[in-house]
Design a protein around this motif. Structure first.
Motif, mmCIF file in Angstrom:
data_model
loop_
_atom_site.group_PDB
_atom_site.id
_atom_site.type_symbol
_atom_site.label_atom_id
_atom_site.label_comp_id
_atom_site.label_asym_id
_atom_site.label_seq_id
_atom_site.Cartn_x
_atom_site.Cartn_y
_atom_site.Cartn_z
ATOM 1 N N LEU A 39 0.825 -1.215 0.000
ATOM 2 C CA LEU A 39 0.000 0.000 0.000
ATOM 3 C C LEU A 39 0.859 1.264 0.000
ATOM 4 C CD1 LEU A 39 -2.797 -1.078 2.499
ATOM 5 C CD2 LEU A 39 -3.027 -0.749 0.019
ATOM 6 N N ALA A 42 2.343 1.699 -3.524
ATOM 7 C CA ALA A 42 1.303 2.177 -4.445
ATOM 8 C C ALA A 42 0.951 3.628 -4.137
ATOM 9 C CB ALA A 42 0.061 1.294 -4.342
ATOM 10 N N GLY A 43 0.849 3.954 -2.855
ATOM 11 C CA GLY A 43 0.517 5.323 -2.461
ATOM 12 C C GLY A 43 1.556 6.321 -2.925
ATOM 13 N N LEU A 87 -5.790 9.814 -3.850
ATOM 14 C CA LEU A 87 -5.892 8.363 -3.717
ATOM 15 C C LEU A 87 -4.598 7.808 -3.127
ATOM 16 C CD1 LEU A 87 -7.286 5.644 -4.176
ATOM 17 C CD2 LEU A 87 -6.445 5.718 -6.541
ATOM 18 N N GLY A 88 -3.457 8.309 -3.593
ATOM 19 C CA GLY A 88 -2.171 7.884 -3.060
ATOM 20 C C GLY A 88 -2.044 8.175 -1.576
ATOM 21 N N LEU A 91 -4.096 5.664 0.247
ATOM 22 C CA LEU A 91 -3.396 4.380 0.276
ATOM 23 C C LEU A 91 -2.296 4.379 1.332
ATOM 24 C CD1 LEU A 91 -3.141 3.617 -3.545
ATOM 25 C CD2 LEU A 91 -4.515 2.375 -1.852
ATOM 26 N N GLY A 94 -3.836 3.665 4.465
ATOM 27 C CA GLY A 94 -4.086 2.227 4.506
ATOM 28 C C GLY A 94 -2.841 1.467 4.909
ATOM 29 N N ALA A 95 -1.682 1.933 4.463
ATOM 30 C CA ALA A 95 -0.415 1.295 4.841
ATOM 31 C C ALA A 95 -0.184 1.403 6.345
ATOM 32 C CB ALA A 95 0.744 1.926 4.073
ATOM 33 N N ILE A 109 -9.547 6.600 8.003
ATOM 34 C CA ILE A 109 -9.394 6.588 6.545
ATOM 35 C C ILE A 109 -10.690 7.046 5.880
ATOM 36 C CG2 ILE A 109 -8.988 5.137 4.509
ATOM 37 C CD1 ILE A 109 -7.157 3.410 6.392
ATOM 38 N N TRP A 146 -12.712 9.074 -7.510
ATOM 39 C CA TRP A 146 -11.716 8.302 -6.753
ATOM 40 C C TRP A 146 -11.259 7.101 -7.562
ATOM 41 C CZ3 TRP A 146 -9.112 9.657 -2.453
ATOM 42 C CH2 TRP A 146 -9.617 10.720 -1.704
#
Length: 147
Positions: A39, A42-43, A87-88, A91, A94-95, A109, A146
């Motif tokens: 995550l 990707a972020g 979005l990043g 993410l 989320g990490a 989040i 999103w």
């Protein structure tokens, strides 16, 4: 703009809140470092690559001044989401949650996504609509906010 707090500062505040929640209400031993790394990677990609695209296009990356946009960037990640940098950031949150999970992290989040949509993205969309008119309307009609 309704919000003049840079999104990076908002993410830092969300991470601080998540750290506090993790101390007060930890979840039972859910630690997923592989998911956190995925995550986070990707972020970072969803933040850095589009920001580089803005620089190449010669337009501003300053989210507090969308009216200064010189060009409408619609390529790369912007073909999939109108807000890849936000979005990043989500993410990345989320990490943090995957690294040391607490149930309250999900609420942070979700609140971040709502907050960014209401106070950052919607005002940006109004500014871009004003600046780019039909070109932005066509782009907006074909690409989700999103995902």
């Amino acid at each position: 703009m309704e919000l003049r707090i840079p999104p990076v500062v908002q993410v830092a505040l969300a991470i601080a809140l998540m750290a506090g929640i993790g101390q007060v209400a930890p979840a039972p031993a859910l630690h997923l470092p592989w998911l956190a790394a995925l995550l986070a990677g990707a972020g970072v990609s969803f933040v850095v690559v589009p920001a580089t695209g803005f620089a190449r296009a010669g337009t501003t990356v300053d989210p507090t001044r969308p009216e200064r946009a010189g060009r409408l960037v619609t390529g790369g990640a912007y073909r999939v989401t109108r807000n890849p940098m936000y979005l990043g950031l989500a993410l990345m949150l989320g990490a943090v949650a995957a690294w040391d999970f607490a149930w309250g992290h999900i609420a942070v989040i979700a609140a971040f996504v709502w907050w960014m949509t209401r106070f950052q993205i919607m005002p940006e969309e109004r500014a871009l609509q004003s600046r780019f008119g039909a070109e932005y309307r066509a782009y907006r009609a074909g690409v989700r906010r999103w995902l």
